[in-house]
Write a protein that holds these residues in place. Structure first.
Motif, short mmCIF file in Angstrom:
data_model
loop_
_atom_site.label_atom_id
_atom_site.label_comp_id
_atom_site.label_asym_id
_atom_site.label_seq_id
_atom_site.Cartn_x
_atom_site.Cartn_y
_atom_site.Cartn_z
N GLN A 1 17.69 -23.80 23.16
CA GLN A 1 17.91 -22.82 22.09
C GLN A 1 17.24 -23.30 20.81
N SER A 2 16.08 -22.73 20.54
CA SER A 2 15.26 -23.17 19.42
C SER A 2 15.88 -22.77 18.09
N THR B 1 8.89 -32.02 6.48
CA THR B 1 7.54 -31.53 6.77
C THR B 1 7.50 -30.84 8.13
N VAL B 2 6.46 -30.03 8.30
CA VAL B 2 6.29 -29.22 9.51
C VAL B 2 5.04 -29.66 10.26
N ASN B 3 5.16 -29.68 11.58
CA ASN B 3 4.01 -29.93 12.46
C ASN B 3 3.79 -28.73 13.36
N ALA C 1 7.44 -27.45 14.51
CA ALA C 1 8.51 -28.43 14.68
C ALA C 1 8.80 -29.09 13.35
N ALA C 2 10.06 -29.53 13.20
CA ALA C 2 10.47 -30.24 11.99
C ALA C 2 11.72 -31.04 12.29
N TRP C 3 12.04 -32.00 11.44
CA TRP C 3 13.30 -32.72 11.53
C TRP C 3 14.38 -31.85 10.91
N LEU D 1 21.36 -31.41 12.13
CA LEU D 1 21.45 -31.76 13.54
C LEU D 1 21.07 -33.21 13.80
N ASN D 2 20.46 -33.86 12.79
CA ASN D 2 19.96 -35.23 12.96
C ASN D 2 19.07 -35.34 14.20
N GLY D 3 18.12 -34.43 14.25
CA GLY D 3 17.18 -34.43 15.37
C GLY D 3 16.01 -33.54 15.07
N TYR D 4 15.00 -33.62 15.94
CA TYR D 4 13.83 -32.77 15.77
C TYR D 4 14.09 -31.41 16.42
N PHE E 1 12.26 -27.52 17.45
CA PHE E 1 11.01 -26.82 17.71
C PHE E 1 11.17 -25.33 17.48
#
Lengths: 118, 110
Positions: free
Chosen positions: B1-2, B33-35, B90-92, B96-99, B101
């Motif tokens: 679930q994105s 930041t975003v990737n 994707a971003a941190w 949620l303390n996670g990456y 997407f």
């Protein structure tokens, strides 16, 4: 040039443990500036970060909330690799599993399709 | 679930400019930041843009990224047939303390 090579079974029975390994070449699993991640992809969940391990004078591991109670990511310094263990799997854990290096994830493994089925 | 929302599809003819949006919240895009990643069929995602707008070595300058508030965008100018792929942001996420997407966008070259 860093490369990641994944290995592990493609079929796991429900309630059992999914185990995958990611061998590292061109870098050290114990590097103080590296980090090692597991990510999975399925049609229902999309891309999902599962967790990471990294060394900063001591070992750390962080896990996604969605799998935190069932997951373990561990380094193997003798073989320069790291592993994923996901316990009590269900068909919902069926996915392609990838290992990747430190964020922003510029190096990925080749992917392993894991099916959870009896 | 994105957690990050993208349009499911985008398309254009060769040479056109295509833009893909990525909508998040204050806990992810708004504070990190975003990737962007490109995924060709049957292959692992490939890093396309990092730190909002930086291109790794080897990525054509036809690809560009931007970020404003809790949203980010990827632009492909001079669209080529080989750009037909799935694209993910994707971003941190601090909550949620996670990456996290994006849901992914399939780009079709007409």
């Amino acid at each position: 040039q860093v490369q990641l090579q994944q290995s592990g079974p493609g079929l796991v029975k429900p309630s059992q443990t999914l185990s995958l390994t990611c061998a590292i070449s061109g870098d050290s699993v114990s590097s103080n500036i590296a980090g090692w991640n597991w990510i999975r992809q399925s049609p229902s969940r999309g891309l999902e970060w599962l967790g990471r391990t990294y060394y900063r004078s001591k070992w750390y591991s962080d896990y996604a909330v969605s799998v935190k109670s069932r997951i373990s990511i561990n380094p193997d310094t003798s073989r320069n690799q790291f592993s994923l263990q996901l316990n009590s799997v269900t068909p919902d854990d069926t996915a392609v599993y990838y290992c990747a290096n430190i964020y922003p994830f510029d190096i990925w493994g080749q992917g392993t399709m894991v099916t959870v089925s009896s | 679930q994105s957690v990050l929302t993208q349009p499911p599809s985008a398309s254009g003819t060769p040479g056109q400019r295509v833009t893909i949006s990525c909508s998040g919240s204050s806990s992810n895009i708004g504070s990190n930041t975003v990737n962007w990643y490109q995924q060709l069929p049957g292959t692992a995602p490939k890093l396309l843009i990092y730190t909002n707008n930086q291109r790794p070595s080897g990525v054509p300058d036809r690809f560009s990224g931007s970020k404003s508030g809790t949203s980010a965008s990827l632009a492909i100018s001079g669209l080529q047939s080989e750009d037909e792929a799935d694209y993910y942001c994707a971003a941190w996420d601090d909550s949620l303390n996670g990456y996290v997407f994006g849901t992914g966008t399939k780009v079709t070259v007409l």
